[in-house]
Design an enzyme around this catalytic site. Structure first.
Site, short mmCIF file in Angstrom:
data_model
loop_
_atom_site.label_atom_id
_atom_site.label_comp_id
_atom_site.label_asym_id
_atom_site.label_seq_id
_atom_site.Cartn_x
_atom_site.Cartn_y
_atom_site.Cartn_z
N GLU A 523 -15.62 12.30 -23.20
CA GLU A 523 -14.41 12.75 -23.91
C GLU A 523 -13.14 12.35 -23.17
O GLU A 523 -12.20 13.13 -23.03
CB GLU A 523 -14.45 14.27 -24.12
CG GLU A 523 -15.62 14.73 -24.97
CD GLU A 523 -15.63 16.25 -25.18
OE1 GLU A 523 -14.75 16.93 -24.63
OE2 GLU A 523 -16.52 16.74 -25.89
N GLU A 616 -23.21 16.04 -27.57
CA GLU A 616 -22.91 17.47 -27.48
C GLU A 616 -22.90 18.04 -28.88
O GLU A 616 -22.23 17.51 -29.77
CB GLU A 616 -21.56 17.74 -26.81
CG GLU A 616 -21.54 17.50 -25.31
CD GLU A 616 -20.21 17.87 -24.67
OE1 GLU A 616 -19.50 18.75 -25.22
OE2 GLU A 616 -19.88 17.28 -23.62
#
Length: 924
Positions: A523, A616
């Protein structure tokens, strides 16, 4: 100790420059420099030694006013938002001008081995900074310092910071992990070791580690998660005592989770001949694998640290491996012998290949076996062996298929994975093999088969465990690149260290068969910077493939879309939350932040030749055994103080429907994956609760998102995942518990998780109806049940036949303590642990699910209580405390035997008003 005076003396003398220090250093090291000029080892035999250096260190952490032996200056922190949402956009780095003396230029050369272009390697400046600082000197008296063994996490005993403006906030676990500390240890090196190369191998030190030996700055490594090696040889006093001093500097606001503090992994002394297999100098790959035959490639790197040319013969034999990780029996086969001519101070890589008939393959648990081999490499000069190096590995074929997902040895394996942070709960960051094994054992019970190592390289021993236990691993190196998530995170050193950190990470871990892919970012903020971010991604991607062309590499994406240049760099699509959609459901419509519809179809359309996996998912939040009413009617909702959360007790409802702002319930994730069967599977955020990042209550200490809580107790969510991941296991689970004296006659929804497809619920013998799971439904709900004390019973069915049943009863008052240990016998090696669960029960032995009695522990015998916990994220009682309130009926105590002891330890457990108990643990 007057630290200010020490700093004053040290830095006033620095005004003369390093000139005096240089002259002094040159005179002292003139004799030692002979150790650099190794003569030819011809006619001399050597044996590689690897010695664990974990015992008997002296430790001191500054309370304030640390010394100024800093790696580099850091930007001033003007504002910190410890509780910002985890998917907030990272921001640009703050530029800082260095105006004071720093040690960075002396440390950078420690990474030269992992910088490919020789012109970009660093030249160590003249001088020896810190040589006159008292802590690095042999005659400094450190007897008043604390004596510790490694691995060591200085922060884990606390105390926790409390209040609304803590020095360390909830994001980093409210523990004192920040600060500067020193470790000192004396080494005795025999004269018989003269002529050898002596390395110091540090598996992990948090962070900015710098090492002095006998007053000389040897080197260091800033990134706290990477393993590194330093050559001590030039500075050693053979036949005498050597003073080792290690400084670590762990800045506050440097992480989004609990980093720990100190030398928190193993430290080793490695002794080798001047001609030897280089650090992580073997790479074994299996490009062609079938049940009948496997092709095995060996890349071997040999180093000559003598001052003359050497003719070397390398022989590598293949062995089966025993239960203890050692070679067993006779060699199975042998690689072709290699003769190599090495010039002085030269390294060479040699490639060889063999074919192995009827190989025993390594595969994923539980459907495949975890067969392992050892390649034993021996190095000879003039017929005499000078080195021996073992490389454990497995033979397997991994395929990332865009439509079928993951194939292991030709068989489709659905990824049923979790994310794991590096801490071990009440033990903190200090790595312990048994504690990590316990975590993996519980995940295997869940039928989890994969781990994403978020968001950093693990302890080496963790990958030994995943190899043996059959977990598939995505090995990850960075949480940030050039753009920052916290003011003092990795972005400060990324420009200088991204290549050494990436290459050393890959080189260390690439022989583990459990590692199926590399992740070079999580991220990262560069998702937002279009082509500029893609350039950095491509650079990292290419470094990974230069070190290991056999595995795919990616970086996880929570923002980058299919049409962005960032996505195009990736070998496979590693999506965080985007597959099932982010803030797209009606219950999330009022929230700010990233908002996307489910993007599996768009990514599949844009990259039809790339596998998609959800790296995720979920980020569902709950506290074990706590239920908050009313219960949402939808299948996924963000937690708030008004729905699903209790800001006073800092609890989140365990109905397992409430999530982080960007998250989704398991039910929503399952539905999305089932509607897109080409997706390879998921890595749930997270397997276990972890220290830090306590969304939604940052006055707490630890996370809410684990399937298993911090103490290792199962949340209700455990059974929801088990019902999906173990479809052939007859199981059924009821929630909530059935002790609600204040809810008589009130609506108290009952939910059931089962691997069956149908269930009937009974309250005090009366049927409340038989229900089937609907399409894309993963729980069965009775939302109109009115509470009556007594008995809840559920009978599950599958294909119309009885499958499983469970009974819940309203319990009596707390009356007794019941203790059970994970193992009744442990090793007395100073490392092995016993985990004892204590339940508070009524007089009939039923656990009282809302009991919070205070429990006290004492240990008789040759051992110690290491830590206690209860799994409550809001508890700020020190983990070192020997008394603790149970949380919803359960409490944990961790016990270790004294090293070398043999006998029985007796753990005595007491609580006022309850029948006390004791449990025996044997040590050997």
């Amino acid at each position: 100790m007057n630290i200010d005076l020490l700093n004053s003396i040290f830095f006033k003398t620095k005004k003369l420059g390093f000139f005096i220090v240089i002259l002094f250093t040159l005179s002292i090291t003139k004799g030692w420099s002979q150790n650099l000029k190794h003569n030819s080892p011809t006619g001399q035999s050597f044996k590689r030694e690897r010695i664990k250096l974990n015992e008997d260190w002296q430790f001191m952490r500054y309370n304030d006013n640390p010394d100024n032996l800093i790696y580099d200056v850091r930007p001033e922190i003007k504002e910190v938002n410890d509780s910002k949402v985890a998917d907030s956009k990272p921001t640009e780095a703050v530029k800082v001008e260095t105006k004071e003396a720093v040690l960075k230029n002396w440390i950078l050369p420690s990474g030269n081995e992992f910088i490919k272009d020789p012109s970009k390697r660093h030249i160590r400046p003249e001088g020896d900074p810190g040589s006159d600082f008292p802590f690095v000197k042999a005659d400094f008296q450190d007897k008043t310092w604390e004596r510790v063994n490694l691995p060591h996490d200085w922060a884990i005993k606390g105390p926790f910071y409390t209040g609304n403006t803590p020095e360390v906030g909830g994001g980093m676990g409210r523990l004192p992990s920040q600060g500067v500390a020193w470790y000192r240890k004396k080494l005795t090196i025999s004269t018989t070791d003269q002529g050898k190369i002596i390395y110091l191998d540090i598996d992990g030190a948090m962070s900015y580690a710098m090492v002095w030996l006998n007053g000389h700055l040897v080197g260091g490594w800033p990134y706290g998660y990477n393993s590194f090696r330093l050559d001590l040889t030039p500075y050693l006093n053979f036949g005498g005592v050597n003073q080792l001093a290690i400084r670590v500097d762990n800045p506050n606001n440097s992480a989004r989770w609990y980093p720990g503090g100190g030398i928190y992994r193993n430290v080793w002394l490695t002794k080798v001949a001047p001609v030897h297999v280089a650090q992580w100098g073997t790479f074994i790959s299996t490009p062609e694998v079938s049940a009948k035959e496997a092709t095995i490639n060996l890349s071997l790197k040999i180093e000559n640290k003598t001052n003359s040319q050497q003719t070397v013969e390398a022989k590598t034999q293949l062995y089966a491996i025993d239960d203890f990780g050692k070679a067993k029996g006779k060699p199975i086969t042998i690689f072709p012998a290699e003769t190599i001519i090495l010039n002085a101070d030269e390294k060479q890589i040699k490639e060889s290949q063999i074919k192995l008939k009827n190989p025993k393959l390594w595969g994923a648990y539980p459907s495949q076996k975890q067969n392992l081999y050892i390649a034993r490499t021996r190095i000879f000069i003039t017929g005499k062996q000078v080195d021996e190096y073992d490389t454990p590995f497995g033979i397997r074929k991994i395929e990332f298929n865009p439509t079928q997902g993951l194939l292991v040895n030709g068989t489709k394996i659905k990824i049923q994975g979790v994310n794991q942070h590096h801490d071990l709960g009440a033990l903190g960051a200090a790595f312990n093999v048994r504690a990590a094994q316990r975590q993996l054992e519980m995940l295997r019970e869940l039928s989890c088969n994969a781990i994403r190592l978020s968001h950093n390289p693990p302890a080496p021993e963790l990958l030994d465990l995943t190899d043996r236990m059959g977990f598939l691993v995505i090995d990850e190196v960075f949480d940030s690149w050039e753009r920052k998530k916290t003011p003092h995170d990795f972005h400060l050193i990324f420009p200088d260290w991204y290549e050494p950190d990436t290459r050393s990470f890959i080189r260390r871990d690439r022989n583990h068969p459990s590692v199926i892919a590399w992740s070079f970012g999580n991220e990262v903020g560069e998702q937002y910077t279009d082509a500029d971010g893609a350039v950095i991604a491509q650079k990292l991607h290419d470094i990974v493939h230069d070190e290991d062309p056999t595995r795919p590499a990616s970086a996880s994406q929570n923002y980058a879309k299919p049409d962005m240049p960032f996505s195009k760099v990736m070998d496979f699509m590693s999506l965080n939350y985007q597959g099932e959609g982010i803030r797209d459901a009606p219950a999330y419509s009022h929230l700010k932040g990233i908002r996307t519809l489910p993007l599996y179809p768009e990514f599949q359309k844009a990259f039809p030749y790339k596998m998609i996996v959800s790296s995720e998912t979920a980020s569902t939040l709950s506290t074990r055994g706590s239920y908050i009413f009313p219960v949402t009617e939808v299948n996924s909702a963000p937690v708030s103080n008004e729905t699903g959360g209790n800001p006073i007790t800092k609890e989140v409802s365990a109905y397992e429907l409430y999530t982080a702002p960007f998250g989704a319930s398991p039910d929503k994730v399952f539905a999305s994956q089932d509607q897109h069967p080409y997706v390879a599977g998921e890595f749930v955020w997270s397997g276990w609760d972890y220290l830090g990042e306590p969304t939604p209550y940052y006055s707490a200490r630890s996370s809410y998102c684990g399937i298993i809580d911090l103490a290792g107790f199962k949340k209700d969510r455990f059974y929801l995942y088990q019902s999906r991941w173990r479809p052939n296991l007859p199981m059924v689970h009821i929630l909530p518990h059935w002790n609600w004296p204040n809810r008589v006659g009130e609506i108290t929804p009952v939910h059931v998780f089962t691997s069956g497809d149908e269930a009937e619920l009974f309250l005090n013998g009366q049927s409340l109806g038989r229900k089937k799971k609907g399409k894309f439904e993963y729980r069965i709900r009775w939302d109109e049940v009115k509470y009556q004390a007594g008995e809840l019973k559920v009978i599950a069915y599958k294909n119309g036949k009885f499958w499983a049943e469970e009974v819940l009863k309203t319990t009596g008052k707390a009356a007794k303590l019941l203790a059970t240990a994970d193992r009744s016998e442990i090793n007395s090696d100073g490392e092995d642990l016993a985990f004892i669960t204590v339940k508070i029960t009524d007089k009939n032995g039923l656990m009282v699910p809302d009991a919070n009695n205070k429990v006290s522990f004492s240990l008789e015998g040759l051992g110690e209580i290491v830590a206690t916990d209860n799994g409550d994220p809001a508890s700020l009682v020190s983990f070192a405390s020997h008394e603790r309130e149970a949380y919803n009926g359960e409490v944990l105590v961790i016990v270790r035997a004294n090293k070398g002891s043999k006998g029985t330890m007796k753990l005595v457990i007491t609580s006022d008003g309850l029948e006390n108990t004791a449990i025996n643990i044997r040590s050997n």
